[in-house]
Motif scaffolding. Sequence first.
Motif, PDB file in Angstrom:
ATOM      1  N   ILE A  50       0.845  -1.201   0.000  1.00  9.03           N
ATOM      2  CA  ILE A  50       0.000   0.000   0.000  1.00  9.03           C
ATOM      3  C   ILE A  50       0.879   1.249   0.000  1.00  9.03           C
ATOM      4  CG2 ILE A  50      -1.639   1.344   1.393  1.00  9.03           C
ATOM      5  CD1 ILE A  50      -2.864  -1.390   2.255  1.00  9.03           C
ATOM      6  N   LEU A  51       1.937   1.250   0.813  1.00  7.92           N
ATOM      7  CA  LEU A  51       2.855   2.387   0.827  1.00  7.92           C
ATOM      8  C   LEU A  51       3.517   2.562  -0.542  1.00  7.92           C
ATOM      9  CD1 LEU A  51       4.419   4.657   2.292  1.00  7.92           C
ATOM     10  CD2 LEU A  51       6.113   2.923   2.922  1.00  7.92           C
ATOM     11  N   PHE A  52       3.998   1.461  -1.116  1.00  7.14           N
ATOM     12  CA  PHE A  52       4.639   1.558  -2.434  1.00  7.14           C
ATOM     13  C   PHE A  52       3.660   2.083  -3.491  1.00  7.14           C
ATOM     14  CE2 PHE A  52       7.738  -1.667  -0.745  1.00  7.14           C
ATOM     15  CZ  PHE A  52       8.839  -0.829  -0.788  1.00  7.14           C
ATOM     16  N   ALA A  53       2.420   1.662  -3.405  1.00  8.38           N
ATOM     17  CA  ALA A  53       1.413   2.151  -4.361  1.00  8.38           C
ATOM     18  C   ALA A  53       1.177   3.654  -4.177  1.00  8.38           C
ATOM     19  CB  ALA A  53       0.109   1.380  -4.200  1.00  8.38           C
ATOM     20  N   SER A  54       1.200   4.103  -2.931  1.00  4.89           N
ATOM     21  CA  SER A  54       0.937   5.523  -2.673  1.00  4.89           C
ATOM     22  C   SER A  54       2.071   6.437  -3.129  1.00  4.89           C
ATOM     23  CB  SER A  54       0.640   5.750  -1.186  1.00  4.89           C
ATOM     24  OG  SER A  54       1.812   5.625  -0.411  1.00  4.89           O
ATOM     25  N   VAL A  55       3.277   5.899  -3.262  1.00  2.00           N
ATOM     26  CA  VAL A  55       4.421   6.718  -3.710  1.00  2.00           C
ATOM     27  C   VAL A  55       4.856   6.372  -5.134  1.00  2.00           C
ATOM     28  CG1 VAL A  55       5.243   7.016  -1.334  1.00  2.00           C
ATOM     29  CG2 VAL A  55       6.198   5.183  -2.734  1.00  2.00           C
ATOM     30  N   SER A  56       4.081   5.544  -5.812  1.00  2.00           N
ATOM     31  CA  SER A  56       4.503   5.041  -7.128  1.00  2.00           C
ATOM     32  C   SER A  56       4.671   6.130  -8.186  1.00  2.00           C
ATOM     33  CB  SER A  56       3.525   3.974  -7.630  1.00  2.00           C
ATOM     34  OG  SER A  56       2.250   4.547  -7.833  1.00  2.00           O
ATOM     35  N   ASN A  57       3.989   7.256  -8.042  1.00  2.00           N
ATOM     36  CA  ASN A  57       4.149   8.358  -8.996  1.00  2.00           C
ATOM     37  C   ASN A  57       5.226   9.338  -8.561  1.00  2.00           C
ATOM     38  OD1 ASN A  57       2.176   7.461 -10.778  1.00  2.00           O
ATOM     39  ND2 ASN A  57       0.548   8.404  -9.551  1.00  2.00           N
ATOM     40  N   GLY A  58       5.913   9.043  -7.484  1.00  2.49           N
ATOM     41  CA  GLY A  58       6.929   9.934  -6.951  1.00  2.49           C
ATOM     42  C   GLY A  58       6.364  10.768  -5.807  1.00  2.49           C
ATOM     43  N   THR A  59       7.258  11.340  -5.037  1.00  2.00           N
ATOM     44  CA  THR A  59       6.850  12.164  -3.897  1.00  2.00           C
ATOM     45  C   THR A  59       7.650  13.457  -3.892  1.00  2.00           C
ATOM     46  OG1 THR A  59       8.507  11.279  -2.370  1.00  2.00           O
ATOM     47  CG2 THR A  59       6.387  10.114  -2.498  1.00  2.00           C
ATOM     48  N   ASP A  60       7.173  14.382  -3.102  1.00  2.00           N
ATOM     49  CA  ASP A  60       7.876  15.638  -2.884  1.00  2.00           C
ATOM     50  C   ASP A  60       8.253  15.710  -1.417  1.00  2.00           C
ATOM     51  OD1 ASP A  60       7.318  18.935  -2.313  1.00  2.00           O
ATOM     52  OD2 ASP A  60       8.623  18.339  -3.989  1.00  2.00           O
ATOM     53  N   LYS A  61       9.432  16.195  -1.124  1.00  2.00           N
ATOM     54  CA  LYS A  61       9.867  16.193   0.272  1.00  2.00           C
ATOM     55  C   LYS A  61       8.970  17.048   1.155  1.00  2.00           C
ATOM     56  CE  LYS A  61      13.386  19.813   0.329  1.00  2.00           C
ATOM     57  NZ  LYS A  61      14.781  20.100   0.597  1.00  2.00           N
ATOM     58  N   ALA A 148      11.064   4.873  -6.489  1.00  2.00           N
ATOM     59  CA  ALA A 148      10.021   4.118  -5.790  1.00  2.00           C
ATOM     60  C   ALA A 148       9.924   2.698  -6.344  1.00  2.00           C
ATOM     61  CB  ALA A 148       8.674   4.833  -5.908  1.00  2.00           C
ATOM     62  N   LEU A 149      10.012   2.582  -7.653  1.00  2.00           N
ATOM     63  CA  LEU A 149       9.958   1.266  -8.296  1.00  2.00           C
ATOM     64  C   LEU A 149      11.171   0.414  -7.901  1.00  2.00           C
ATOM     65  CD1 LEU A 149       8.353  -0.484 -10.278  1.00  2.00           C
ATOM     66  CD2 LEU A 149       9.698   0.530 -12.129  1.00  2.00           C
TER      67      LEU A 149
END
Length: 171
Positions: A50-61, A148-149
């Motif tokens: 679930i965490l990996f799915a939530s950050v799969s498009n990238g994140t901002d600090k 993330a991937l």
Amino acid sequence: MKRTASILLLTRLWLLGMCMMLAACATQLAPAYDKAVVDGLAAVNTDAMILFASVSNGTDKSSFASRADKYNSLIGRLDALSLQAGARPMPKNKVTDAINRALDKRGSTGIVDDDSTPPSAYAIRKVSDTLAKMRDTDRQQGVTAYEALAFKGQAVIYLDQAITYENFLQR
């Protein structure tokens, strides 16, 4: 002639008896199955995906604070599972000891055999390390979709190893 046949018969019976005794020996080479470890791994696996799915498009600090508790919860649970999986007694592997004695007699280096840690405990620690590295990267600069991937790929490898090993113990 009769004496030779008798000796041959006794020898065969003795060999048969020895084979039957050896076949009856049950040597345990792995720790005992622990349902709590398997259930914990299943829960952590789901939450990690679930965490990996939530950050799969990238994140901002700048949005890291919204994910910090998820990272810390997963890392803490993984560390606890690693400790739990590693705390089970590992049976002593006498085969490796015999091989090492033979190698020592020849002057060769023995096989490194860590009987104290099950492979699943090591794999669980590696998942924790991976998530800690991902958390630190996310905090410092954010995580790109490719990062993330990559983090997910590494975690999946170790989760698969841990889950497979622990489920195998349920024979």
